[in-house]
Design an enzyme around this catalytic site. Structure first.
Site, PDB file in Angstrom:
ATOM      1  N   ALA A  12      20.484  36.469 -27.693  1.00 53.43           N
ATOM      2  CA  ALA A  12      20.813  37.177 -26.464  1.00 53.43           C
ATOM      3  C   ALA A  12      22.244  36.305 -27.301  1.00 53.43           C
ATOM      4  O   ALA A  12      22.772  35.112 -27.618  1.00 53.43           O
ATOM      5  CB  ALA A  12      20.866  37.254 -25.731  1.00 53.43           C
ATOM      6  N   LYS A  13      23.890  37.161 -26.452  1.00 50.47           N
ATOM      7  CA  LYS A  13      24.727  36.226 -27.115  1.00 50.47           C
ATOM      8  C   LYS A  13      24.206  35.075 -26.375  1.00 50.47           C
ATOM      9  O   LYS A  13      25.455  34.129 -27.116  1.00 50.47           O
ATOM     10  CB  LYS A  13      25.719  37.687 -26.044  1.00 50.47           C
ATOM     11  N   ARG A  14      24.239  34.544 -25.421  1.00 51.09           N
ATOM     12  CA  ARG A  14      24.540  33.442 -24.487  1.00 51.09           C
ATOM     13  C   ARG A  14      24.336  32.665 -25.031  1.00 51.09           C
ATOM     14  O   ARG A  14      23.876  31.289 -24.907  1.00 51.09           O
ATOM     15  CB  ARG A  14      24.168  33.583 -23.216  1.00 51.09           C
ATOM     16  N   ASP A  15      22.646  33.059 -25.711  1.00 45.88           N
ATOM     17  CA  ASP A  15      22.250  31.752 -26.752  1.00 45.88           C
ATOM     18  C   ASP A  15      22.783  31.754 -27.766  1.00 45.88           C
ATOM     19  O   ASP A  15      22.407  30.788 -28.754  1.00 45.88           O
ATOM     20  CB  ASP A  15      21.241  31.984 -26.905  1.00 45.88           C
ATOM     21  N   GLY A  16      23.933  31.939 -28.217  1.00 45.07           N
ATOM     22  CA  GLY A  16      24.470  31.718 -29.631  1.00 45.07           C
ATOM     23  C   GLY A  16      24.248  32.709 -30.760  1.00 45.07           C
ATOM     24  O   GLY A  16      24.131  32.230 -31.756  1.00 45.07           O
TER      25      GLY A  16
END
Ligand code: GLU
Ligand code: ZN
Length: 304
Positions: free
Chosen positions: A239-243
């Site tokens: 996901a976005k938050r994990d880069g």
């Protein structure tokens, strides 16, 4: 009621809250492949109701990424332009105002010694028989006292939920007036005559709620096809938050669309997608989706 043999209408329904990353792109690719493999009409629908999370540049960026990947669409919609429709449909449902805060709900659940069921707390019905304190109210749907079952056409899995005990009366309009995803998605898929919903498996457990709404509103139930989310090397959801890399970053770094599509295809564990060449076009992958469809025949859909 199932969609039968009418022409396929598929959709990709991103929330424009940021740049499209590889995980979203893979779902977009599969939704497109499914529609195009069946000669259907493909819709792009921006789910932009949650104004606090929407970024105004994200729709343009998503369109640009989809075009670059060669994933075209036949019509486009913005949910923010359809608020009247959601209000009309909401008025047809048995709802009641709820003024509970999250904290009040959790406390009530703990007091009744009921452990929250699964990840989501089941709303204990505090406002069912009357409105609480005078503050802005959400609208909750008085869910039917029934078990709703739905089968996934791709995975063959069936999920049954007794909404009243497993989900509880859920919110269709937040106390700030924002219409809930479950309402908008059901209204739009029906109004846009969507026959096939291909989306990430994170939404699978929300499906019985949506089917129950369809039934209450007299809408037909489309076919559902849930696809795995992209995971990283640890098997964790990308996901976005994990880069997870945004598609635009790969483009700017000089990768070709063909290379990105090849990576997306190979990242699927499904034959024949895992054996595609280093560069491939979206249209080149249509036979792979058809072949995949023979391993996992989509029930009630004649293969075209
Ligand atoms: N807008 C939702 C999301 O981006 C998808 C909704 C759906 O496909 O039903 O997660
Ligand atoms: Zn309440």
């Amino acid at each position: 009621m199932n969609a039968g043999n009418q022409p396929v209408v598929g959709r990709f329904a991103p929330s424009p809250t940021g740049a499209m990353h590889l995980g979203n792109a893979r779902t977009a690719l599969l939704a497109w492949l499914h529609t195009r493999a069946h000669g259907g009409r493909h819709l792009l629908r921006f789910e932009d109701l949650d104004t606090g999370r929407v970024r105004d540049w994200a729709c343009d960026a998503t369109r640009r990424d989809l075009e670059w990947l060669g994933l075209d669409w036949d019509a486009e919609y913005l949910q923010s332009e359809r608020l009247e429709l959601y209000a009309e449909v909401l008025a047809r449902l048995a709802t009641y105002p709820c003024t509970c805060t999250r904290k009040e709900i959790i406390t009530a659940i703990q007091d009744s010694a009921g452990a929250p069921h699964g990840d989501e707390a089941v709303y204990p019905g505090l406002c069912r028989s009357g409105r609480g304190p005078d503050r802005p109210a959400a609208q909750r749907w008085r869910v039917p006292d029934e078990t709703v079952c739905i089968s996934d056409e791709l995975t063959g899995e069936t999920l049954c939920q007794h909404l009243r005990s497993e989900v509880g009366d859920f919110v269709l309009q937040r106390n700030d007036g924002v219409f809930a995803y479950h309402l908008a998605v059901v209204v739009d898929d029906a109004e846009m005559a969507v026959t096939d919903i291909l989306r990430g498996t994170d939404l699978w457990t929300a499906t019985p709620r949506q089917v129950a709404l369809q039934q209450a509103l007299g809408f037909s139930t489309p076919r559902y096809l849930h696809v795995p989310l992209m995971t990283d090397f640890r098997g964790e959801r990308l996901a976005k938050r994990d880069g997870a890399p945004p598609v635009m970053a790969l483009r700017e770094a000089g990768e070709s669309a063909g290379q990105v599509l090849s990576e997306l295809a190979r990242s699927l564990d499904f034959p024949p997608f895992n054996a595609v060449p280093d560069e491939i076009s979206a249209a080149d992958l249509i036979p792979a989706w058809r072949e995949f469809g023979h391993f996992h025949p989509v029930k009630s859909l004649s293969q075209t």
